[in-house]
Design a protein around this motif. Sequence first.
Motif, PDB file in Angstrom:
ATOM      1  N   UNK A 114      58.710  25.198  19.151  1.00  0.00           N
ATOM      2  CA  UNK A 114      57.453  24.847  19.132  1.00  0.00           C
ATOM      3  C   UNK A 114      56.577  25.137  20.345  1.00  0.00           C
ATOM      4  N   UNK A 115      57.253  25.268  21.332  1.00  0.00           N
ATOM      5  CA  UNK A 115      56.580  25.643  22.797  1.00  0.00           C
ATOM      6  C   UNK A 115      56.092  27.267  22.338  1.00  0.00           C
ATOM      7  N   UNK A 116      57.070  28.022  22.036  1.00  0.00           N
ATOM      8  CA  UNK A 116      56.765  29.275  21.625  1.00  0.00           C
ATOM      9  C   UNK A 116      55.716  29.682  20.668  1.00  0.00           C
ATOM     10  N   UNK A 117      55.757  28.841  19.610  1.00  0.00           N
ATOM     11  CA  UNK A 117      54.821  28.963  18.559  1.00  0.00           C
ATOM     12  C   UNK A 117      53.349  28.732  19.113  1.00  0.00           C
ATOM     13  N   UNK A 118      53.365  27.807  20.205  1.00  0.00           N
ATOM     14  CA  UNK A 118      51.981  27.302  20.715  1.00  0.00           C
ATOM     15  C   UNK A 118      51.516  28.575  21.732  1.00  0.00           C
ATOM     16  N   UNK A 119      52.185  29.081  22.379  1.00  0.00           N
ATOM     17  CA  UNK A 119      51.858  30.245  23.255  1.00  0.00           C
ATOM     18  C   UNK A 119      51.505  31.543  22.479  1.00  0.00           C
ATOM     19  N   UNK A 120      52.339  31.775  21.423  1.00  0.00           N
ATOM     20  CA  UNK A 120      52.008  32.931  20.742  1.00  0.00           C
ATOM     21  C   UNK A 120      50.738  32.684  19.884  1.00  0.00           C
ATOM     22  N   UNK A 121      50.456  31.508  19.411  1.00  0.00           N
ATOM     23  CA  UNK A 121      49.324  31.113  18.797  1.00  0.00           C
ATOM     24  C   UNK A 121      47.711  31.272  19.571  1.00  0.00           C
ATOM     25  N   UNK A 122      48.059  30.578  20.791  1.00  0.00           N
ATOM     26  CA  UNK A 122      47.104  30.797  21.689  1.00  0.00           C
ATOM     27  C   UNK A 122      46.709  31.950  22.437  1.00  0.00           C
ATOM     28  N   UNK A 123      47.703  32.790  22.715  1.00  0.00           N
ATOM     29  CA  UNK A 123      47.424  34.072  23.292  1.00  0.00           C
ATOM     30  C   UNK A 123      47.050  35.328  22.326  1.00  0.00           C
ATOM     31  N   UNK A 124      46.548  34.709  21.205  1.00  0.00           N
ATOM     32  CA  UNK A 124      45.842  35.748  20.197  1.00  0.00           C
ATOM     33  C   UNK A 124      44.271  36.081  20.729  1.00  0.00           C
ATOM     34  N   UNK A 125      43.721  35.036  21.375  1.00  0.00           N
ATOM     35  CA  UNK A 125      42.522  35.028  21.920  1.00  0.00           C
ATOM     36  C   UNK A 125      42.412  34.658  23.089  1.00  0.00           C
ATOM     37  N   UNK A 126      41.036  34.572  24.194  1.00  0.00           N
ATOM     38  CA  UNK A 126      41.088  34.586  25.443  1.00  0.00           C
ATOM     39  C   UNK A 126      40.069  33.322  25.424  1.00  0.00           C
ATOM     40  N   UNK A 127      40.653  32.314  25.630  1.00  0.00           N
ATOM     41  CA  UNK A 127      39.728  30.981  25.794  1.00  0.00           C
ATOM     42  C   UNK A 127      40.056  30.078  27.011  1.00  0.00           C
ATOM     43  N   UNK A 128      39.211  29.388  27.538  1.00  0.00           N
ATOM     44  CA  UNK A 128      39.705  28.592  28.840  1.00  0.00           C
ATOM     45  C   UNK A 128      40.461  27.440  28.540  1.00  0.00           C
ATOM     46  N   UNK A 129      40.400  26.973  27.285  1.00  0.00           N
ATOM     47  CA  UNK A 129      41.382  25.804  27.041  1.00  0.00           C
ATOM     48  C   UNK A 129      41.550  25.794  25.519  1.00  0.00           C
ATOM     49  N   UNK A 130      43.073  25.566  25.271  1.00  0.00           N
ATOM     50  CA  UNK A 130      43.649  25.392  23.757  1.00  0.00           C
ATOM     51  C   UNK A 130      44.156  24.040  23.577  1.00  0.00           C
ATOM     52  N   UNK A 131      43.243  23.286  22.750  1.00  0.00           N
ATOM     53  CA  UNK A 131      43.406  21.754  22.644  1.00  0.00           C
ATOM     54  C   UNK A 131      44.317  21.519  21.290  1.00  0.00           C
ATOM     55  N   UNK A 132      45.446  21.116  21.253  1.00  0.00           N
ATOM     56  CA  UNK A 132      46.344  20.768  20.050  1.00  0.00           C
ATOM     57  C   UNK A 132      45.905  19.385  19.568  1.00  0.00           C
ATOM     58  N   UNK A 133      45.738  19.612  18.319  1.00  0.00           N
ATOM     59  CA  UNK A 133      45.601  18.098  17.584  1.00  0.00           C
ATOM     60  C   UNK A 133      46.625  18.051  16.348  1.00  0.00           C
ATOM     61  N   UNK A 134      46.895  16.841  15.719  1.00  0.00           N
ATOM     62  CA  UNK A 134      47.790  16.760  14.593  1.00  0.00           C
ATOM     63  C   UNK A 134      46.972  15.807  13.668  1.00  0.00           C
ATOM     64  N   UNK A 135      46.870  16.114  12.327  1.00  0.00           N
ATOM     65  CA  UNK A 135      46.348  15.765  11.275  1.00  0.00           C
ATOM     66  C   UNK A 135      47.120  14.444  10.861  1.00  0.00           C
ATOM     67  N   UNK A 136      46.430  13.143  10.546  1.00  0.00           N
ATOM     68  CA  UNK A 136      47.089  12.024  10.386  1.00  0.00           C
ATOM     69  C   UNK A 136      48.196  12.174   9.442  1.00  0.00           C
ATOM     70  N   UNK A 137      47.887  12.984   8.161  1.00  0.00           N
ATOM     71  CA  UNK A 137      49.131  13.064   7.218  1.00  0.00           C
ATOM     72  C   UNK A 137      50.130  13.515   7.773  1.00  0.00           C
ATOM     73  N   UNK A 138      50.153  14.651   8.686  1.00  0.00           N
ATOM     74  CA  UNK A 138      51.155  15.200   9.361  1.00  0.00           C
ATOM     75  C   UNK A 138      52.088  14.291  10.076  1.00  0.00           C
ATOM     76  N   UNK A 139      51.296  13.268  10.892  1.00  0.00           N
ATOM     77  CA  UNK A 139      52.015  12.501  11.837  1.00  0.00           C
ATOM     78  C   UNK A 139      52.644  11.487  11.095  1.00  0.00           C
TER      79      UNK A 139
END
Length: 286
Positions: A114-139
């Motif tokens: 999960x950590x690796x997925x986040x890093x790979x996903x985030x580093x596709x662009x160059x932003x100041x912050x990447x903030x994760x959210x979880x939809x209620x149905x997933x949780x």
Amino acid sequence: MDAIITAGGIPQPGDRLYAFSNGNSKALIDVAGKPMVQWILDALSDSKKVDNVIVIGLTPKSGLTCKKPLHYISNQGRMLANIVAGVNKSIELNKKTEYVLLVSSDIPALKGEMVDWLVDNAMQTREDIYYGICPRDVMEARYPASNRTYTKLKDMEVCGADINVIHVSMATEHLDTWEQLIGNRKSPLRQAAVVGWDTLFQLFTRQITLQELADKACQRIGIKGRIIIWSQAEPCMDVDKPHQLEIMREDLALQKKKEAAAAKRSARKMTSPKVRTQIKAKAKQK
């Protein structure tokens, strides 16, 4: 990328987890036979993207282990000060550091992939912050009794993740607004008020979408940001209440039991006469 674990919180009398902490850090509360933060350290150990791990609020006396180089920083008193100290330590370790992972110590179901997925996903662009959210149905599909607090938007209901990626500049710029947002992280309405009263009204009346809210927040602070939508609940399932602690204890105890059973089956398979004969045959061929 370095990971910064914020583990300085100590439950006080009146806190719902006070009875479980014995006066120690919340991060050290036992979860299925391990300190809660050790589960996070195990996930970071398994990650292919993590270089160093910086733990804020604990000491080597905690007896924690990690396969990655482990560094400790004392609690600086406030969340923002802790993040700044962690970022400065990361830069000290590597002057070329650009991004760091911010990881809460109370998401014990986190996994290395999960950590690796986040890093790979985030580093596709160059932003100041990447903030994760979880939809209620997933949780609620994964943890139906979690009773999380959700932000009700026009297009969905979401809760926040407790592992995010930030550029190191976030620890040196926009500190006043950043501190207000962090201080109100448990209250989406208060965070919206920091961004602007018009946004608060839109949020309260469910007239704003997730992307519109993210755009307004970034515009208010003066940063570039991107929302990361998780399809897995584990990085967003934090332990703030006793019933959530019990959910994690039961869930991870069951996971350990399944892993032990799988290891036992594998061991039996490797020691079977047929497998031993195959191993000897391959050895002779070499």
